[in-house]
Design a protein around this motif. Sequence first.
Motif, short mmCIF file in Angstrom:
data_model
loop_
_atom_site.label_atom_id
_atom_site.label_comp_id
_atom_site.label_asym_id
_atom_site.label_seq_id
_atom_site.Cartn_x
_atom_site.Cartn_y
_atom_site.Cartn_z
N TYR A 93 -7.55 -4.30 9.46
CA TYR A 93 -8.17 -3.71 10.64
C TYR A 93 -8.99 -2.48 10.25
O TYR A 93 -10.10 -2.27 10.74
CB TYR A 93 -7.11 -3.32 11.68
CG TYR A 93 -7.70 -2.59 12.86
CD1 TYR A 93 -8.41 -3.27 13.84
CD2 TYR A 93 -7.57 -1.21 12.97
CE1 TYR A 93 -8.98 -2.59 14.91
CE2 TYR A 93 -8.12 -0.52 14.03
CZ TYR A 93 -8.83 -1.21 15.00
OH TYR A 93 -9.39 -0.54 16.05
N GLY A 94 -8.43 -1.66 9.34
CA GLY A 94 -9.18 -0.50 8.87
C GLY A 94 -10.49 -0.89 8.22
O GLY A 94 -11.53 -0.24 8.43
N LEU A 95 -10.48 -1.97 7.45
CA LEU A 95 -11.70 -2.44 6.81
C LEU A 95 -12.72 -2.90 7.85
O LEU A 95 -13.93 -2.64 7.73
CB LEU A 95 -11.39 -3.60 5.86
CG LEU A 95 -12.59 -4.29 5.20
CD1 LEU A 95 -13.37 -3.30 4.32
CD2 LEU A 95 -12.12 -5.48 4.37
N SER A 140 0.75 -1.66 -1.27
CA SER A 140 0.14 -2.92 -1.64
C SER A 140 -0.34 -3.69 -0.41
O SER A 140 -1.40 -4.31 -0.43
CB SER A 140 1.15 -3.75 -2.43
OG SER A 140 0.57 -4.96 -2.87
N GLY A 141 0.43 -3.64 0.67
CA GLY A 141 0.01 -4.29 1.90
C GLY A 141 -1.25 -3.69 2.47
O GLY A 141 -2.17 -4.41 2.88
N LEU A 142 -1.31 -2.36 2.51
CA LEU A 142 -2.51 -1.69 3.02
C LEU A 142 -3.73 -2.04 2.17
O LEU A 142 -4.83 -2.28 2.69
CB LEU A 142 -2.29 -0.18 3.05
CG LEU A 142 -1.24 0.33 4.05
CD1 LEU A 142 -1.01 1.83 3.86
CD2 LEU A 142 -1.68 0.05 5.48
N TYR A 146 -7.22 -3.92 3.17
CA TYR A 146 -8.46 -3.16 3.11
C TYR A 146 -9.39 -3.60 1.99
O TYR A 146 -10.62 -3.58 2.15
CB TYR A 146 -8.17 -1.66 2.94
CG TYR A 146 -9.38 -0.82 3.24
CD1 TYR A 146 -9.65 -0.43 4.54
CD2 TYR A 146 -10.28 -0.45 2.25
CE1 TYR A 146 -10.78 0.30 4.84
CE2 TYR A 146 -11.41 0.28 2.53
CZ TYR A 146 -11.66 0.65 3.83
OH TYR A 146 -12.78 1.37 4.12
N ALA A 147 -8.83 -3.99 0.87
CA ALA A 147 -9.68 -4.28 -0.29
C ALA A 147 -9.38 -5.62 -0.94
O ALA A 147 -10.02 -5.97 -1.92
CB ALA A 147 -9.54 -3.17 -1.33
N GLY A 148 -8.43 -6.38 -0.39
CA GLY A 148 -8.07 -7.63 -1.04
C GLY A 148 -7.44 -7.41 -2.40
O GLY A 148 -7.44 -8.30 -3.24
#
Length: 247
Positions: A93-95, A140-142, A146-148
């Motif tokens: 969502y942040g991405l 790691s989840g975040l 956000y960045a895969g």
Amino acid sequence: MELLAAYAPWQIGAALVAALGSAYVRGLTGFGMAILLVPILALALPPVEAVLLANFLSLFIGLSEAKRLVRGAEKTAWRIAGLVVLFTPLGLYGLSVTSADLARFLIAMIALSAFLAVLLPKRSGAEPGAVATGGVGVLSGLMTGYAGMPGPPVVPYYVGRDIPRETAKTSMMLIFTIASFAGLVSGAALGLLAWRLPLLAALLFPAVLIGNRLGDLSSGKIGDTLWRAAVGVILGGAALAALVRLV
């Protein structure tokens, strides 16, 4: 093929080369596919598409090795993977609400953080405590969303410990496979998953299979010291390349 018409030939070509090279690194070290692949794809594709495409490829190759990963992974990998599933949607969502330029900058910084983390002193092979393991899972989840890239917290957690190479590799690969699935489910739930992405992933997957196999064969020919050195060199190169492309 009409769905793939949205991509220019040079975009598909760049994705093929990136998929082959990053999969070789995955086979060699047990990680690095997303860390190398996403910054390159993000220069040719919108960042959200780059992350989700990397998730498809990571899921495909992980499923092809499922028996090996389940059999060889450390128990901590399952706990970390569970937290990854919970926190991936927040990162994605942040991405989705971040500008493309800022997202590319932050993705490059994440790649750099992985390199710096792996330089920390090597630790014993004992399993870290619940707080450390939980922190790795949350971060790691975040980063998956956000960045895969679930790797920056995970790689030093396993590579930085004195445990067998195969245990480190399979633990990381298991987490990355589950993380990629979580990323795709989150993308679909948030309405960010374009249906042309699985088609492009299917087109790129043979290159991933070839690269991964070649990397795995190379891994069997080098010792642990050289393998750990390769981890550092690959992470450093990925971080440097991402920063140079920003400039």
